[in-house]
Design a protein around this motif. Structure first.
Motif, PDB file in Angstrom:
ATOM      1  N   GLY A 127      12.170  11.800  18.869  1.00 36.18           N
ATOM      2  CA  GLY A 127      10.915  12.443  18.976  1.00 36.18           C
ATOM      3  C   GLY A 127       9.809  11.237  19.083  1.00 36.18           C
ATOM      4  N   ALA A 128       8.517  11.816  19.176  1.00 40.88           N
ATOM      5  CA  ALA A 128       7.515  11.027  19.528  1.00 40.88           C
ATOM      6  C   ALA A 128       6.082  11.358  19.129  1.00 40.88           C
ATOM      7  CB  ALA A 128       7.097  10.351  20.970  1.00 40.88           C
ATOM      8  N   THR A 129       6.202  12.062  17.686  1.00 41.46           N
ATOM      9  CA  THR A 129       5.111  12.694  17.406  1.00 41.46           C
ATOM     10  C   THR A 129       5.032  12.774  15.700  1.00 41.46           C
ATOM     11  OG1 THR A 129       6.302  14.787  16.801  1.00 41.46           O
ATOM     12  CG2 THR A 129       5.328  14.679  19.016  1.00 41.46           C
ATOM     13  N   ASP A 130       3.845  12.746  15.196  1.00 42.53           N
ATOM     14  CA  ASP A 130       3.855  12.546  13.657  1.00 42.53           C
ATOM     15  C   ASP A 130       4.595  13.460  13.103  1.00 42.53           C
ATOM     16  OD1 ASP A 130       2.049  10.368  14.003  1.00 42.53           O
ATOM     17  OD2 ASP A 130       0.269  11.329  13.127  1.00 42.53           O
ATOM     18  N   GLU A 131       4.623  14.656  13.604  1.00 48.95           N
ATOM     19  CA  GLU A 131       5.375  15.751  12.964  1.00 48.95           C
ATOM     20  C   GLU A 131       6.865  15.416  12.848  1.00 48.95           C
ATOM     21  OE1 GLU A 131       6.361  20.407  13.496  1.00 48.95           O
ATOM     22  OE2 GLU A 131       5.235  19.446  15.014  1.00 48.95           O
ATOM     23  N   LYS A 132       7.525  14.842  13.747  1.00 46.36           N
ATOM     24  CA  LYS A 132       8.884  14.496  13.767  1.00 46.36           C
ATOM     25  C   LYS A 132       9.096  13.195  13.145  1.00 46.36           C
ATOM     26  CE  LYS A 132      10.574  17.315  17.826  1.00 46.36           C
ATOM     27  NZ  LYS A 132      11.206  17.113  19.029  1.00 46.36           N
ATOM     28  N   CYS A 133       8.253  12.169  13.309  1.00 47.51           N
ATOM     29  CA  CYS A 133       8.525  10.875  12.878  1.00 47.51           C
ATOM     30  C   CYS A 133       7.931  10.402  11.803  1.00 47.51           C
ATOM     31  CB  CYS A 133       7.932   9.890  14.037  1.00 47.51           C
ATOM     32  SG  CYS A 133       8.571  10.339  15.600  1.00 47.51           S
ATOM     33  N   CYS A 134       6.966  10.897  10.937  1.00 49.87           N
ATOM     34  CA  CYS A 134       6.130  10.574  10.135  1.00 49.87           C
ATOM     35  C   CYS A 134       6.106  11.164   8.694  1.00 49.87           C
ATOM     36  CB  CYS A 134       4.627  10.308  10.548  1.00 49.87           C
ATOM     37  SG  CYS A 134       4.525   9.383  11.999  1.00 49.87           S
ATOM     38  N   ASP A 135       6.040  10.576   7.659  1.00 54.18           N
ATOM     39  CA  ASP A 135       5.718  11.211   6.453  1.00 54.18           C
ATOM     40  C   ASP A 135       4.201  10.859   5.683  1.00 54.18           C
ATOM     41  OD1 ASP A 135       8.163  12.204   5.913  1.00 54.18           O
ATOM     42  OD2 ASP A 135       8.998  10.432   5.142  1.00 54.18           O
ATOM     43  N   ASP A 136       3.720  11.716   4.851  1.00 55.69           N
ATOM     44  CA  ASP A 136       2.405  11.327   4.386  1.00 55.69           C
ATOM     45  C   ASP A 136       2.516   9.895   3.684  1.00 55.69           C
ATOM     46  OD1 ASP A 136       1.176  13.972   5.253  1.00 55.69           O
ATOM     47  OD2 ASP A 136       1.896  14.959   3.273  1.00 55.69           O
ATOM     48  N   ALA A 137       1.252   9.190   3.880  1.00 56.40           N
ATOM     49  CA  ALA A 137       1.256   7.922   3.091  1.00 56.40           C
ATOM     50  C   ALA A 137       0.304   8.225   2.142  1.00 56.40           C
ATOM     51  CB  ALA A 137       0.829   6.962   4.115  1.00 56.40           C
ATOM     52  N   CYS A 138       0.506   7.386   0.971  1.00 55.19           N
ATOM     53  CA  CYS A 138      -0.110   7.555  -0.270  1.00 55.19           C
ATOM     54  C   CYS A 138      -1.628   7.181   0.074  1.00 55.19           C
ATOM     55  CB  CYS A 138       0.294   6.584  -1.232  1.00 55.19           C
ATOM     56  SG  CYS A 138       1.785   6.758  -2.107  1.00 55.19           S
ATOM     57  N   SER A 139      -2.200   6.557   0.858  1.00 51.83           N
ATOM     58  CA  SER A 139      -3.403   6.123   1.449  1.00 51.83           C
ATOM     59  C   SER A 139      -4.297   7.365   1.727  1.00 51.83           C
ATOM     60  CB  SER A 139      -3.650   5.130   2.629  1.00 51.83           C
ATOM     61  OG  SER A 139      -2.751   5.932   3.776  1.00 51.83           O
ATOM     62  N   GLY A 140      -3.627   8.691   1.766  1.00 49.04           N
ATOM     63  CA  GLY A 140      -4.254   9.749   1.903  1.00 49.04           C
ATOM     64  C   GLY A 140      -4.319  10.657   0.681  1.00 49.04           C
ATOM     65  N   PHE A 141      -3.856  10.066  -0.545  1.00 56.87           N
ATOM     66  CA  PHE A 141      -3.882  10.575  -1.762  1.00 56.87           C
ATOM     67  C   PHE A 141      -5.026  10.187  -2.711  1.00 56.87           C
ATOM     68  CE2 PHE A 141      -2.487  11.250  -6.020  1.00 56.87           C
ATOM     69  CZ  PHE A 141      -2.190  12.673  -6.092  1.00 56.87           C
ATOM     70  N   THR A 142      -5.676  11.036  -3.495  1.00 58.02           N
ATOM     71  CA  THR A 142      -6.608  10.495  -4.268  1.00 58.02           C
ATOM     72  C   THR A 142      -6.321  10.775  -5.620  1.00 58.02           C
ATOM     73  OG1 THR A 142      -8.449  11.754  -2.630  1.00 58.02           O
ATOM     74  CG2 THR A 142      -8.990  11.336  -5.126  1.00 58.02           C
ATOM     75  N   CYS A 143      -6.199   9.545  -6.303  1.00 63.21           N
ATOM     76  CA  CYS A 143      -5.724   9.326  -7.786  1.00 63.21           C
ATOM     77  C   CYS A 143      -6.843   9.904  -8.802  1.00 63.21           C
ATOM     78  CB  CYS A 143      -5.567   8.150  -7.996  1.00 63.21           C
ATOM     79  SG  CYS A 143      -4.339   7.263  -7.173  1.00 63.21           S
ATOM     80  N   PRO A 144      -6.264  10.537 -10.016  1.00 60.34           N
ATOM     81  CA  PRO A 144      -7.132  11.055 -11.030  1.00 60.34           C
ATOM     82  C   PRO A 144      -8.009   9.820 -11.567  1.00 60.34           C
ATOM     83  CG  PRO A 144      -4.954  11.140 -11.665  1.00 60.34           C
ATOM     84  CD  PRO A 144      -4.971  10.840 -10.221  1.00 60.34           C
ATOM     85  N   SER A 145      -9.039  10.312 -12.334  1.00 57.19           N
ATOM     86  CA  SER A 145      -9.833   9.276 -13.201  1.00 57.19           C
ATOM     87  C   SER A 145      -8.704   8.610 -14.038  1.00 57.19           C
ATOM     88  CB  SER A 145     -10.925   9.923 -13.725  1.00 57.19           C
ATOM     89  OG  SER A 145     -11.417   9.051 -14.748  1.00 57.19           O
ATOM     90  N   GLY A 146      -9.071   7.067 -13.959  1.00 62.27           N
ATOM     91  CA  GLY A 146      -8.145   6.217 -14.902  1.00 62.27           C
ATOM     92  C   GLY A 146      -6.841   5.630 -14.130  1.00 62.27           C
TER      93      GLY A 146
END
Length: 376
Positions: free
Chosen positions: A290-309
């Motif tokens: 493959g050669a697409t995000d859908e086939k080759c990639c997972d979500d990265a933590c950089s796209g997650f928003t941590c809760p307060s604290g």
């Protein structure tokens, strides 16, 4: 043909092993080193105005010598000697065929007559003898001091090198005693014709053998001294990793099939997939077509928003995850330094230095520093 200086092998991407759902807190960073001060030495004091400067005619014993007076730190210059003067430019240089006396550092003077002995380079050895090696640095003026017997009548290493035996083509030196080609030379590797797929050793001219096993090397897949033996892989194949250590000159021995169409690890790395924002390659990307995000990639933590604290873990852009447990660490707060919010780190006032980790006030975190000390 790939460069012989580097062979790149494909390295599998190994998924991280999760050993526990509990995440240990990061250890406290070490405190900064305490300030130091140097004092009471000849040179190199923290307060450079206390460094000792020797008067004319004297020089420092050593920079770190204990003391801060001329008597302790300075010694008289050495002058007027044949050798070893403080100003080495005033040391005496002997003329032609002269060498400094062994006691030159104790002798006052600056002439050949006072400072130098005759050197062997000025002596003429009698017939049948020759000057010893480095005669220009040997004191002497007699045959016994300066001369060695000539080496003659041997295959090689004669004093007169024009008398050394020169072996004809295809022959190599095989002996020391003698002065004819029959006595000194024997058939060697240069007379050997190597089989296909092998080549004559680069040092063949010095090898006393006519055996192919001794004289010939099997070609390596790459980086042979004779580059005509380097193997070129067929289309769709490439040289194996470390081809320069593999014996052979065929595709079967030297080549691997090109890797194409994978998310990662293709022979042409320019065709490897690059994930988009807040995505990271799957741990098994090198096995996936493959050669697409859908086939080759997972979500990265950089796209997650941590809760307060809490805050994103270090290198969040390269960490797979989309949950608080995968992506977040608890904020560090209430300590002297290393807080998640660095503006909460304690700033010690003038004359104080950090001395602790636990605490959030100058009283708890700071102590008097060396800058408050007046050195003796």
């Amino acid at each position: 043909m790939p460069s012989c200086s580097k062979f790149v092998s494909l390295v599998a991407v190994v998924p991280a092993v999760v050993t526990s759902s509990f995440t240990c807190p990061s250890p406290a960073p070490p405190p900064p080193p305490p300030a130091t001060c140097s004092a009471g030495i000849c040179r190199g004091n923290t307060d450079s105005s206390t460094d000792v400067t020797c008067p004319s005619g004297k020089h420092l014993v050593a920079n770190m010598q204990a003391g801060n007076t001329e008597d302790k730190c300075c010694v008289a210059d050495v002058t007027g000697k044949c050798l070893g003067n403080t100003d080495s430019a005033t040391d005496h240089t002997c003329g032609a065929n002269k060498v400094l006396k062994s006691t030159a550092s104790t002798i006052e003077g600056a002439t050949d007559a006072k400072c130098c002995d005759d050197a062997c380079s000025g002596f003429t050895c009698p017939s049948g003898k020759h000057l010893r090696d480095n005669a220009e640095s040997l004191p002497g003026s007699t045959e016994g001091e300066c001369c060695d017997d000539d080496v003659t009548g041997v295959c090689t290493g004669n004093t007169d090198s024009t008398k050394d035996v020169q072996c004809p083509a295809g022959k190599v030196l095989s002996s020391y005693l003698g002065n004819t080609t029959d006595a000194c030379c024997t058939d060697g590797c240069p007379t050997v014709t190597c089989d296909a797929g092998t080549f004559l050793r680069s040092d063949a001219a010095a090898i006393k053998s006519t055996e192919k096993s001794a004289c010939c090397f099997e070609y390596l897949c790459a980086c042979n001294s004779d580059s005509t033996g380097d193997h070129s892989c067929s289309t769709g194949k490439h040289l194996k990793a470390f081809a320069n250590t593999i014996k052979g000159n065929t595709d079967d021995k030297c080549c691997d099939a090109d890797v194409t169409g994978k998310c990662l690890g293709n022979t042409d790395s320019a065709t490897d997939h690059t994930c988009g924002a807040n995505k990271v390659l799957k741990s098994t990307a090198y096995t996936i077509d493959g050669a697409t995000d859908e086939k080759c990639c997972d979500d990265a933590c950089s796209g997650f928003t941590c809760p307060s604290g809490k805050h994103l873990k270090d290198n969040a852009e390269s960490l797979k995850g989309s949950t608080e447990g995968e992506c977040c660490d608890a904020d560090v707060t209430g300590v002297c330094y290393g807080n998640t919010d660095s503006t909460k780190d304690v700033q010690c006032p003038d004359g104080k230095a950090l001395s602790g980790y636990m605490g959030n006030t100058t009283d708890a975190c700071c102590t008097d520093a060396c800058s408050t000390v007046t050195c003796d």
